[in-house]
Design a protein around this motif. Structure first.
Motif, PDB file in Angstrom:
ATOM      1  N   HIS A   1       5.459  -2.092 -14.658  1.00 34.63           N
ATOM      2  CA  HIS A   1       6.007  -1.545 -13.782  1.00 34.63           C
ATOM      3  C   HIS A   1       5.306  -1.301 -12.330  1.00 34.63           C
ATOM      4  O   HIS A   1       6.253  -1.304 -11.353  1.00 34.63           O
ATOM      5  N   GLU A   2       4.077  -1.541 -12.364  1.00 36.92           N
ATOM      6  CA  GLU A   2       3.302  -1.484 -10.973  1.00 36.92           C
ATOM      7  C   GLU A   2       3.836  -2.730 -10.198  1.00 36.92           C
ATOM      8  O   GLU A   2       4.188  -2.848  -9.181  1.00 36.92           O
ATOM      9  N   SER A   3       3.847  -3.713 -10.929  1.00 34.39           N
ATOM     10  CA  SER A   3       4.242  -4.903 -10.576  1.00 34.39           C
ATOM     11  C   SER A   3       5.928  -5.098  -9.924  1.00 34.39           C
ATOM     12  O   SER A   3       6.097  -5.683  -8.981  1.00 34.39           O
ATOM     13  N   LEU A   4       6.593  -4.361 -10.966  1.00 37.89           N
ATOM     14  CA  LEU A   4       8.077  -4.339 -10.558  1.00 37.89           C
ATOM     15  C   LEU A   4       7.916  -3.398  -9.317  1.00 37.89           C
ATOM     16  O   LEU A   4       9.086  -3.811  -8.427  1.00 37.89           O
TER      17      LEU A   4
ATOM     18  N   LYS B   1       6.083  -3.173  -6.835  1.00 42.28           N
ATOM     19  CA  LYS B   1       5.717  -3.808  -5.660  1.00 42.28           C
ATOM     20  C   LYS B   1       6.707  -5.073  -5.475  1.00 42.28           C
ATOM     21  O   LYS B   1       6.962  -5.211  -4.169  1.00 42.28           O
ATOM     22  N   ALA B   2       7.237  -5.646  -6.425  1.00 41.51           N
ATOM     23  CA  ALA B   2       8.308  -6.571  -6.062  1.00 41.51           C
ATOM     24  C   ALA B   2       9.594  -5.893  -5.517  1.00 41.51           C
ATOM     25  O   ALA B   2      10.026  -6.442  -4.397  1.00 41.51           O
ATOM     26  N   HIS B   3       9.943  -4.577  -6.130  1.00 43.73           N
ATOM     27  CA  HIS B   3      10.955  -4.088  -5.349  1.00 43.73           C
ATOM     28  C   HIS B   3      10.796  -3.559  -3.779  1.00 43.73           C
ATOM     29  O   HIS B   3      11.544  -3.603  -2.936  1.00 43.73           O
TER      30      HIS B   3
ATOM     31  N   GLU C   1       8.876  -5.186  -1.740  1.00 46.99           N
ATOM     32  CA  GLU C   1       8.717  -6.349  -1.008  1.00 46.99           C
ATOM     33  C   GLU C   1      10.255  -6.894  -0.769  1.00 46.99           C
ATOM     34  O   GLU C   1      10.419  -7.218   0.118  1.00 46.99           O
ATOM     35  N   GLU C   2      11.225  -6.578  -1.832  1.00 52.19           N
ATOM     36  CA  GLU C   2      12.472  -6.982  -1.668  1.00 52.19           C
ATOM     37  C   GLU C   2      13.229  -6.198  -0.873  1.00 52.19           C
ATOM     38  O   GLU C   2      13.795  -6.450   0.151  1.00 52.19           O
TER      39      GLU C   2
END
Length: 114
Positions: free
Chosen positions: A87-90, A92-94, A96-97
């Motif tokens: 969830h933390e990675s997601l 961060k990805a969101h 960044e997006e």
């Protein structure tokens, strides 16, 4: 002579057949009682051994169940940790997006305004 012996002896000074028979039946009754008590004691010893073995089995089962519960809880903790990292990675990805889209919008605004 003891009072018991006196009752066994007939008037002529010899043991009577009835008294001998009474003593023999009393001895047989006592022997039966002793045998019954020994049998009861053996039954109780066997019951005690059975209950003790049953308790040991229950203790072993409880130990195994406890161990399995600990392992399951450890696995559950690792799963939640992995999910949290995902969830933390997601997130961060969101983020960044979102930042990328924001820059693209700014670029298009600049390109369209020139």
């Amino acid at each position: 002579m003891s009072p018991t012996m006196l009752s066994v002896v007939s008037e002529k000074g010899r043991p009577s057949k009835k008294a001998g028979s009474d003593i023999l039946s009393q001895v047989n009754l006592l022997n039966d009682e002793i045998e019954s008590m020994q049998s009861e004691r053996l039954d109780k010893e066997n019951e005690h051994k059975f209950l003790q073995a049953e308790c040991q089995d229950e203790h072993q089962d409880a130990t195994i169940v406890h161990q399995c519960s600990q392992e399951a809880k450890g696995t559950e903790i690792r799963l939640h940790e992995a999910e949290a990292k995902m969830h933390e990675s997601l997130a961060k990805a969101h983020a960044e997006e979102a930042a990328l889209l924001h820059l693209k919008i700014q670029f298009h605004q600049l390109a369209g305004g020139s």
